[in-house]
Design a protein around this motif. Structure first.
Motif, short mmCIF file in Angstrom:
data_model
loop_
_atom_site.label_atom_id
_atom_site.label_comp_id
_atom_site.label_asym_id
_atom_site.label_seq_id
_atom_site.Cartn_x
_atom_site.Cartn_y
_atom_site.Cartn_z
N HIS A 135 0.80 -1.22 0.00
CA HIS A 135 0.00 0.00 0.00
C HIS A 135 0.84 1.28 0.00
N LEU A 136 2.13 1.14 -0.32
CA LEU A 136 2.95 2.35 -0.49
C LEU A 136 2.44 3.13 -1.70
N LEU A 137 2.39 4.44 -1.56
CA LEU A 137 1.94 5.28 -2.66
C LEU A 137 3.01 5.35 -3.75
N VAL A 138 2.59 5.32 -5.01
CA VAL A 138 3.50 5.44 -6.15
C VAL A 138 3.04 6.57 -7.05
N PRO A 139 3.95 7.13 -7.86
CA PRO A 139 3.60 8.31 -8.66
C PRO A 139 2.84 8.00 -9.94
N GLU A 140 2.50 6.74 -10.18
CA GLU A 140 1.77 6.37 -11.40
C GLU A 140 0.51 5.60 -11.02
N ARG A 141 -0.52 5.78 -11.81
CA ARG A 141 -1.76 5.04 -11.60
C ARG A 141 -1.62 3.65 -12.18
N GLY A 142 -1.90 2.64 -11.36
CA GLY A 142 -1.74 1.27 -11.81
C GLY A 142 -2.84 0.83 -12.76
N PRO A 143 -2.54 -0.15 -13.62
CA PRO A 143 -3.55 -0.63 -14.58
C PRO A 143 -4.59 -1.55 -13.94
#
Length: 282
Positions: A163-171
């Motif tokens: 659940h770490l936030l990432v800078p891209e929206r996952g598919p």
């Protein structure tokens, strides 16, 4: 308690694996079946049937270790909470049900923690004091070991990184439903959706750069089905980590799991053996 083999189960969102394992961590027999729909009862019935197919009945098996998705109550072996990676799994009394189905003493731990224990005791984490173990497959998971023992944390989630936030929206959605979490962008289903394993590896490497600044382990072990892709994925993880990590952390070894997809089975079995021998729970 010495002598006798140990049985192990690795329950996942897409497959159930089972094995008979000796006390040194060597897998003697193994099998697998697809994870059925229908919730916890159906999953555990399929797991018990799979064990029977390995010759559990009449064999000298002393105990059963289970790696299961979700947050597991260590005292009861019940699933406290779980995402939709395995629908209907939350609340399942894994220990109670499998004890009734197999007649064996059952030890239940989160599946990634089972992997971590196996790698810490008999795999790539052996010889390192503090290790972050990462599993990438249907979902993304993490666990910590210190001195070869599991570090659960105050709420049973130490080392978790899905659940770490990432800078891209996952598919694909994370198991919790969000698309801005690492699991949404770097899990096996996310890679299948994009066909871009190096991109997913780079996102994991960047996330590790931040996480290691907090945890500062001696090594990182990466396992799970996605790690079997090999160099295209693992090299991307390592390169992105080195680019983003603080200078003192850049030499931290990032290594593939030595036990491969057997790691959760070996870990669950060895943990069951430890508890049968009367050692305190880890």
């Amino acid at each position: 308690m010495s002598g006798g083999a140990l049985a192990a189960l690795d329950i996942g969102g897409t497959k159930i694996a089972a094995a008979l394992v000796d006390r040194s961590g060597t897998v003697l027999r193994r099998g697998r079946v697809p994870t059925p729909a229908g919730g916890g009862d159906a999953v555990l019935a399929a797991a018990a049937e799979l064990l029977d197919g390995l010759g559990l009945a009449g064999s000298d098996v002393r105990g059963l270790g289970v790696g299961a998705p979700g947050v597991i109550d260590p005292d009861t072996g019940r699933v406290v909470s779980a995402t939709d990676v395995l629908p209907g799994w939350a609340g399942t009394p894994v220990r109670e049900t499998l004890t009734a189905l197999t007649g064996l003493p059952v030890t239940v731990v989160n599946d990634v923690r089972a992997m971590a224990y196996g790698e810490a005791r008999a795999g790539a984490g052996a010889g390192h004091h503090r290790v972050l173990h990462v599993s990438v497959g249907t979902g993304v998971g993490g666990a910590l070991t210190t001195g070869g023992d599991l570090d659960h944390g105050a709420h049973g989630t130490a080392g978790e990184l899905a659940h770490l936030l990432v800078p891209e929206r996952g598919p694909v959605p994370c198991g919790c439903g969000r698309r801005d979490h690492l699991e949404a962008a770097a899990s096996g289903p996310a890679i299948a959706a994009t066909g871009d394993a190096p991109r997913a590896g780079a996102l994991l490497g960047r996330a590790l750069a931040g996480l290691l600044a907090v945890l500062d382990p001696d090594a990182v072990v990466i396992g799970g089905g996605v790690a079997q892709i090999g160099a295209p994925y693992l090299d991307a993880v390592a390169a992105a980590f080195r680019d983003e990590a603080l200078p003192p952390l850049r030499a931290t070894p990032i290594v593939p799991a030595r036990l491969g997809t057997d790691a959760p089975l070996v870990g669950a079995a060895l943990l069951a053996g430890t508890l049968l021998a009367g050692s305190p729970p880890v």
